[in-house]
Each structure stands twice: as structure tokens, then as C-alpha cells.
Design a protein around this motif. Structure first.
Motif, PDB file in Angstrom:
ATOM      1  N   ALA A  26       0.841  -1.206   0.000  1.00  0.00           N
ATOM      2  CA  ALA A  26       0.000   0.000   0.000  1.00  0.00           C
ATOM      3  C   ALA A  26       0.875   1.255   0.000  1.00  0.00           C
ATOM      4  CB  ALA A  26      -0.933  -0.013   1.205  1.00  0.00           C
ATOM      5  N   THR A  34       0.162   4.092   5.114  1.00  0.00           N
ATOM      6  CA  THR A  34      -1.266   4.377   5.258  1.00  0.00           C
ATOM      7  C   THR A  34      -1.977   3.293   6.060  1.00  0.00           C
ATOM      8  OG1 THR A  34      -3.303   4.897   4.057  1.00  0.00           O
ATOM      9  CG2 THR A  34      -1.899   3.210   3.091  1.00  0.00           C
ATOM     10  N   LYS A  36      -5.487   3.489   5.534  1.00  0.00           N
ATOM     11  CA  LYS A  36      -6.773   3.606   4.842  1.00  0.00           C
ATOM     12  C   LYS A  36      -7.150   2.268   4.214  1.00  0.00           C
ATOM     13  CE  LYS A  36      -6.681   8.499   3.978  1.00  0.00           C
ATOM     14  NZ  LYS A  36      -6.817   9.567   2.982  1.00  0.00           N
ATOM     15  N   GLU A  37      -8.337   1.808   4.576  1.00  0.00           N
ATOM     16  CA  GLU A  37      -8.812   0.498   4.134  1.00  0.00           C
ATOM     17  C   GLU A  37      -8.833   0.348   2.616  1.00  0.00           C
ATOM     18  OE1 GLU A  37      -9.586  -2.425   5.695  1.00  0.00           O
ATOM     19  OE2 GLU A  37      -8.776  -1.493   7.500  1.00  0.00           O
ATOM     20  N   GLU A  38      -9.209   1.387   1.885  1.00  0.00           N
ATOM     21  CA  GLU A  38      -9.298   1.270   0.429  1.00  0.00           C
ATOM     22  C   GLU A  38      -7.952   0.878  -0.176  1.00  0.00           C
ATOM     23  OE1 GLU A  38      -9.476   5.204  -1.788  1.00  0.00           O
ATOM     24  OE2 GLU A  38      -9.958   5.836   0.265  1.00  0.00           O
ATOM     25  N   TYR A  39      -6.871   1.443   0.321  1.00  0.00           N
ATOM     26  CA  TYR A  39      -5.548   1.109  -0.196  1.00  0.00           C
ATOM     27  C   TYR A  39      -5.078  -0.259   0.311  1.00  0.00           C
ATOM     28  CZ  TYR A  39      -5.479   6.020  -1.465  1.00  0.00           C
ATOM     29  OH  TYR A  39      -5.782   7.246  -2.002  1.00  0.00           O
ATOM     30  N   GLU A  41      -6.954  -2.839   1.135  1.00  0.00           N
ATOM     31  CA  GLU A  41      -7.685  -3.903   0.442  1.00  0.00           C
ATOM     32  C   GLU A  41      -7.120  -4.133  -0.959  1.00  0.00           C
ATOM     33  OE1 GLU A  41      -9.900  -6.083   1.491  1.00  0.00           O
ATOM     34  OE2 GLU A  41      -9.757  -5.254   3.504  1.00  0.00           O
ATOM     35  N   ARG A  42      -6.780  -3.049  -1.655  1.00  0.00           N
ATOM     36  CA  ARG A  42      -6.145  -3.198  -2.976  1.00  0.00           C
ATOM     37  C   ARG A  42      -4.793  -3.879  -2.835  1.00  0.00           C
ATOM     38  NH1 ARG A  42      -6.528   2.705  -5.258  1.00  0.00           N
ATOM     39  NH2 ARG A  42      -4.570   2.082  -6.190  1.00  0.00           N
ATOM     40  N   LYS A  45      -5.047  -7.685  -2.438  1.00  0.00           N
ATOM     41  CA  LYS A  45      -5.259  -8.366  -3.724  1.00  0.00           C
ATOM     42  C   LYS A  45      -3.958  -8.483  -4.507  1.00  0.00           C
ATOM     43  CE  LYS A  45     -10.049  -6.976  -3.935  1.00  0.00           C
ATOM     44  NZ  LYS A  45     -11.043  -6.111  -4.527  1.00  0.00           N
TER      45      LYS A  45
END
Length: 55
Positions: A26, A34, A36-39, A41-42, A45
Motif C-alpha cells: 500500500a 497508510t 486507509k482500508e481502500e488502499y 484492500e487493494r 489483492k
């Protein structure tokens, strides 16, 4: 940055939800650490995909 060296701080209250490899990925994506969940989670993956690919 001081004298060309980065300053690293320890956060005694930080509780990791993911392996260090996910936080590292991330950070590579956005050029900073970070939570931040959005980063994250990416990054999960990406790390999982990397593990699946034969070298």
C-alpha cells in the motif's frame, strides 16, 4: 528528512490488521504509509496475486 536521512517513528498504539507485506505494498502504491482500508484492500489483492504467480 534531516541531513538526507528519513525520520522513523514508532507508534506503540498501532495494531496491525494485515501482514507487513500488505502495508508495504500500500505504501508503494501511494508513496506513504497508510492505514486507509481502500488502499490496504487493494494491496491485499496485489500481494495475493503475486503469491499465485509462479516465478
Amino acid at each position: 528528512m534531516q541531513n538526507g536521512a528519513s525520520i522513523i517513528e514508532r507508534d506503540d498504539n498501532f495494531e496491525a490488521k494485515y501482514p507487513l507485506s500488505v502495508y508495504a505494498e500500500a505504501a508503494r502504491m501511494i508513496d506513504q504509509v497508510t492505514e486507509k482500508e481502500e488502499y490496504l484492500e487493494r494491496a491485499v489483492k496485489i500481494v495475493q496475486e503475486r503469491k499465485r504467480k509462479p516465478e
